[in-house]
Design a protein around this motif. Structure first.
Motif, PDB file in Angstrom:
ATOM      1  N   LYS A 159      43.429  40.164  36.144  1.00 54.40           N
ATOM      2  CA  LYS A 159      43.060  39.465  37.426  1.00 54.40           C
ATOM      3  C   LYS A 159      42.346  40.290  38.404  1.00 54.40           C
ATOM      4  O   LYS A 159      42.616  41.501  38.467  1.00 54.40           O
TER       5      LYS A 159
ATOM      6  N   LYS B 256      39.769  35.168  43.864  1.00 61.79           N
ATOM      7  CA  LYS B 256      39.159  34.554  42.538  1.00 61.79           C
ATOM      8  C   LYS B 256      37.725  34.273  43.168  1.00 61.79           C
ATOM      9  O   LYS B 256      37.267  33.991  44.165  1.00 61.79           O
ATOM     10  N   ASN B 257      36.969  33.883  41.970  1.00 63.32           N
ATOM     11  CA  ASN B 257      35.440  33.417  42.173  1.00 63.32           C
ATOM     12  C   ASN B 257      34.750  34.579  42.864  1.00 63.32           C
ATOM     13  O   ASN B 257      33.530  34.196  43.808  1.00 63.32           O
TER      14      ASN B 257
END
Length: 411
Positions: free
Chosen positions: A122, A147-148
């Motif tokens: 992560k 994220k992203n």
């Protein structure tokens, strides 16, 4: 928010030899980015019409700063974790843990917004803040999952001290960055390593006058040598740099060239697995094979011989192809040469050959001495006594057999 304390006081940090110039200070943060495996470094700033900075940041696309090792990186000083690492992320310049404090040269506070990949894959993000008046303490914000996005670090500087937009956008700063990072960017151009200033790529190539890649096979080893001639002096760069895996510097040695004051600014970078376990020793005696290799190794000695021949040839090409023509033009501009006649071309040729053999004869002379020497050479040519020129030159300096023969052939 968590407060951490480094193992040294603010006063000790300030007295440790931090950069005393904003250019050197900023270079520390750029090197830290490349140390973290970055290929792109962006310097972005915004200012008002008077040049006062509203914001300034340095962004890299490296691996980020792992929070699990924060006490070993930000918590240590002059004993950075990078010194103990295997340099697995590539060439590493900042190994003493000073770089993070360099902001105190030009700003009152600094913060890092960093994204790294956790052990479970992560992406994690958190921030670190240090203030100039409290350098031994650093504040860490809670880690969040993102994220992203890509890994990397954004360093933001605040409350500037004598730093303006003009200092970040002038030619002097660009030339400094080109001199400091040009060799690294050139060696890593295939990886796409670049530096940008407000979106414009640093044009470091303009300070490179000549390059050549040469490969050697010596014994059981392969060596890749990159010769670079710089158009300007870029610091103490007249070295052979010996690089092992991931461009880890295993050693360096003075090239012994540029002793003729001819502006022959150069560097040679040699990459080979040979240097993965290479250690220079105080004595030149051979070491046992299981303990690695040192400068007494036969392949190293043969490599130095080949490298010296390479640089010698490059120096001769530079003198003949660049500096000698510059000298002839300068002599014409200053009226050192006599009025042109049918022997003018001969005189220029002789002066050029002598300069190639020993530049210091001309470079150490003032205008009157230069006129005297050129007048004497012209007189010898005009009276068909050119064969005596070699004797005249040898009264100024000793010539090698090769130089003597080359000059005699021209005459």
């Amino acid at each position: 928010m968590n407060k951490h304390t480094s193992k040294i006081t603010t006063k000790s940090i300030e007295q440790s030899g931090l950069p005393n110039d904003y250019k050197k200070a900023l270079a520390e943060y750029i090197w830290n980015g490349f140390d973290a495996g970055a290929t792109k470094i962006h310097l972005d700033f915004d200012a008002n019409e008077l040049g006062h900075l509203a914001s300034f940041s340095i962004t890299d696309n490296g691996t980020g700063i792992d929070i699990e090792t924060i006490d070993e990186t930000f918590g240590n000083f002059l004993d950075s974790k990078k010194r103990e690492s295997a340099y697995t992320d590539g060439f590493q310049k900042g190994r003493k843990g000073k770089g993070r404090y360099a902001f105190s040269t030009f700003a009152n506070s600094c913060s890092w917004l960093t994204t790294f990949e956790g052990p479970d894959g992560k992406l994690l993000r958190y921030s670190i803040t240090i203030n100039k008046g409290d350098l031994q303490n650093f504040i860490i914000a809670d880690t969040v999952i993102v994220k992203n996005v890509s890994t990397g670090t954004v360093v933001n500087f605040q409350n500037f001290i004598d730093l303006s937009a003009n200092l970040l956008s002038n030619k002097e700063f660009e030339d400094y960055l080109s001199g400091e990072f040009g060799w690294f960017l050139f060696l890593n151009r295939e990886r796409g390593c670049k530096i940008f200033i407000n979106g414009a790529e640093l044009a470091y190539e303009k300070i490179i006058g000549d390059t050549e890649e040469v490969r050697y096979e010596i014994g059981d080893y392969h060596f890749r040598a990159i010769f670079i001639r710089w158009n300007q002096k870029i610091g103490d760069r007249y070295y052979f740099y010996f690089l092992g895996k991931n461009q880890k510097e295993a050693g360096k040695k003075h090239t012994s060239f540029n002793n003729k004051a001819i502006d022959f600014h150069h560097s040679v970078y040699v990459e080979s697995p040979f240097f993965d376990n290479f250690h220079e020793t105080i004595e030149d005696d051979p070491v046992l094979e299981f303990s690695g290799k040192n400068q007494a190794h036969p392949s190293y000695k043969a490599l130095l011989k080949a490298l010296n021949a390479l640089v010698s040839d490059k120096e001769k090409q530079f003198i003949r192809g660049v500096q000698a023509d510059k000298l002839i033009g300068d002599y014409h501009d200053r009226g050192i040469f006599p009025p042109p006649d049918r022997k003018a071309n001969d005189l220029e040729t002789v002066v050029k050959e002598i300069y190639c053999a020993e530049p210091r004869i001309f470079q150490s002379s003032n205008s009157q001495q230069s006129k005297t020497l050129v007048g004497l050479l012209n007189l010898l040519l005009a009276t068909n006594n050119g064969h005596n020129i070699v004797e005249v030159i040898e009264s100024f300096t000793a010539l090698t057999d090769e130089e003597r023969e080359g000059l005699a052939e021209v005459l």
